[in-house]
Design an enzyme around this catalytic site. Structure first.
Site, short mmCIF file in Angstrom:
data_model
loop_
_atom_site.label_atom_id
_atom_site.label_comp_id
_atom_site.label_asym_id
_atom_site.label_seq_id
_atom_site.Cartn_x
_atom_site.Cartn_y
_atom_site.Cartn_z
CB THR A 14 -6.98 -3.15 39.79
OG1 THR A 14 -6.73 -4.55 39.70
CG2 THR A 14 -5.87 -2.49 40.55
CE1 TYR A 27 -3.60 -6.00 42.66
CE2 TYR A 27 -5.95 -5.52 42.76
CZ TYR A 27 -4.82 -5.86 42.03
OH TYR A 27 -4.93 -6.09 40.69
CB THR A 93 -6.83 -4.08 33.34
OG1 THR A 93 -6.04 -4.86 34.23
CG2 THR A 93 -6.97 -2.66 33.87
CG ASP A 94 -6.78 -9.51 34.87
OD1 ASP A 94 -5.83 -8.75 34.65
OD2 ASP A 94 -6.88 -10.21 35.90
CE LYS A 166 -3.54 -6.30 32.28
NZ LYS A 166 -4.11 -6.84 33.51
CD GLU A 284 4.11 -21.31 7.25
OE1 GLU A 284 4.63 -22.43 7.24
OE2 GLU A 284 4.25 -20.50 8.18
N1 ASP Z 1 -7.49 -8.89 38.17
C1 ASP Z 1 -7.84 -7.49 38.05
C2 ASP Z 1 -9.12 -7.40 37.25
O1 ASP Z 1 -9.09 -7.64 36.07
C3 ASP Z 1 -6.74 -6.72 37.42
C4 ASP Z 1 -7.03 -5.29 37.11
O2 ASP Z 1 -8.12 -4.77 37.21
O3 ASP Z 1 -6.06 -4.59 36.71
O4 ASP Z 1 -10.13 -7.10 37.81
#
Ligand code: ASP
Length: 328
Positions: A14, A27, A93-94, A166, A284
């Protein structure tokens, strides 16, 4: 020290995303070439020499071994280049926590290697991309960033790769650290570390492998039965990670089936589907009897990377594997 020279390795995400409208909701990730991002950063007046290489232009949901290999090679080259002071990897970020984990355990803790991403595309109103990028430059160019392992810079905080998780699907404050909080706080103009570097001079924990063996994650839920374990076994994984209930738990029939997986020579790591907390041995679940490994502070996706890298390095002794999960 003069102006730092920073190598940018771009993978998409992103931070390089485009919505085509400042107020659009949808996007596409990975649309902006790294040369354009570098030009944008330089227009801010950042005091650093930046050069960029596009490794990939994808959303990080599509990142895996084909991208990790060239990324690792380029980082190793940059680490060996005396003219380069630090390395930034722009990343979605994923799966940033998985790439960060893989790099962290297969690179020496010398020059800073900093992953950075964004939650809003580059052309969105209030985009966090350029600010996060400017923050990452601040970190990668700081002499005190050396010897801390791979880091992730998001939302004005610096997190260690092993801690970064995340936490939110959409907030710009999307990452937290567990079990440690941030290593420091950063803005484009300031950087405060909360403690000294703790890995100075440490070599890579593991060799970067030729391939990563298949390791599957089994997600536990109420009413689950052992059939899912059998279904995953048909994929012939080298090991499994349980995204377990609570402290890495699962229905009795599932735990029995997983004990048989261990008996067949495939390690099983018990992790948790819960966001926070440790999965400890023999609470457990009788790990000693079943031969399971407890993931401790690692979530299922980080546990999977650690298990894959250990298996690829021929590490199969359960005590040694447990010790690697115990280590921070
Ligand atoms: N789907 C995107 C990615 O991981 C989300 C992001 O970058 O925030 O490339």
């Amino acid at each position: 020290m003069g102006t730092p020279h920073i190598r940018i390795l771009a993978t998409g995400g992103t931070i390089a995303g485009s919505a085509g409208s400042a107020i659009g909701h949808g996007y596409r990730a990975g649309q902006v070439a790294i040369a354009d991002m570098v030009a944008g950063a330089q227009a801010l007046g950042i005091a650093a020499q930046l050069d960029g290489i596009d490794i990939a232009q994808v959303g990080s949901q599509d990142i895996g071994w084909p991208q990790w290999q060239p990324l690792h090679r380029h980082i190793v080259e940059a680490l060996a280049d005396e003219d380069i002071d630090g390395i930034i990897v722009t990343h979605g970020t994923d799966t940033a926590e998985e790439t960060a984990m893989l790099l962290d355990i297969t690179l020496p803790a010398g020059k800073p290697v900093v992953l950075v991403g964004a939650m809003r595309p580059a052309d969105a109103v209030g985009s966090d991309g350029l600010r996060n990028f400017a923050n990452a430059v601040r970190v990668a160019g700081d002499p005190a960033a050396h010897g801390r392992g791979v880091m992730l810079v998001m939302g004005d905080t610096v997190l260690a790769a092993s801690d970064a998780r995340k936490w939110a699907t959409a907030n710009i404050d999307a990452f937290r650290g567990y079990p440690r909080g941030p290593l420091g706080v950063v803005t484009p103009a300031t950087l405060d570390w909360f403690g000294p570097a703790d890995r100075t001079g440490n070599p890579a924990r593991f060799a970067f492998p030729d391939r990563l063996p298949r390791v599957e994650i089994l997600y536990a839920h109420a009413g689950m039965d052992e059939a899912t374990v059998g279904a995953l076994l048909r994929l012939d994984p080298a090991g499994m990670v349980l995204a377990g209930l609570g402290q890495g738990n699962a229905p009795r029939a599932v735990l029995s089936a997983l004990a048989e997986v261990v008996a067949s020579g495939r390690p099983v790591v018990r992790a948790s589907r819960v966001d926070e907390g440790s999965v400890d041995r023999n609470v457990e679940v009788d790990d000693d009897a079943a031969g399971f490994i407890a993931s401790r502070a690692y979530n299922p996706q980080k546990s999977r990377i650690l298990l894959q890298v250990m298996l690829a390095n021929g590490i199969t002794d359960p005590a040694r594997m447990q010790a690697e999960f115990d280590r921070r």
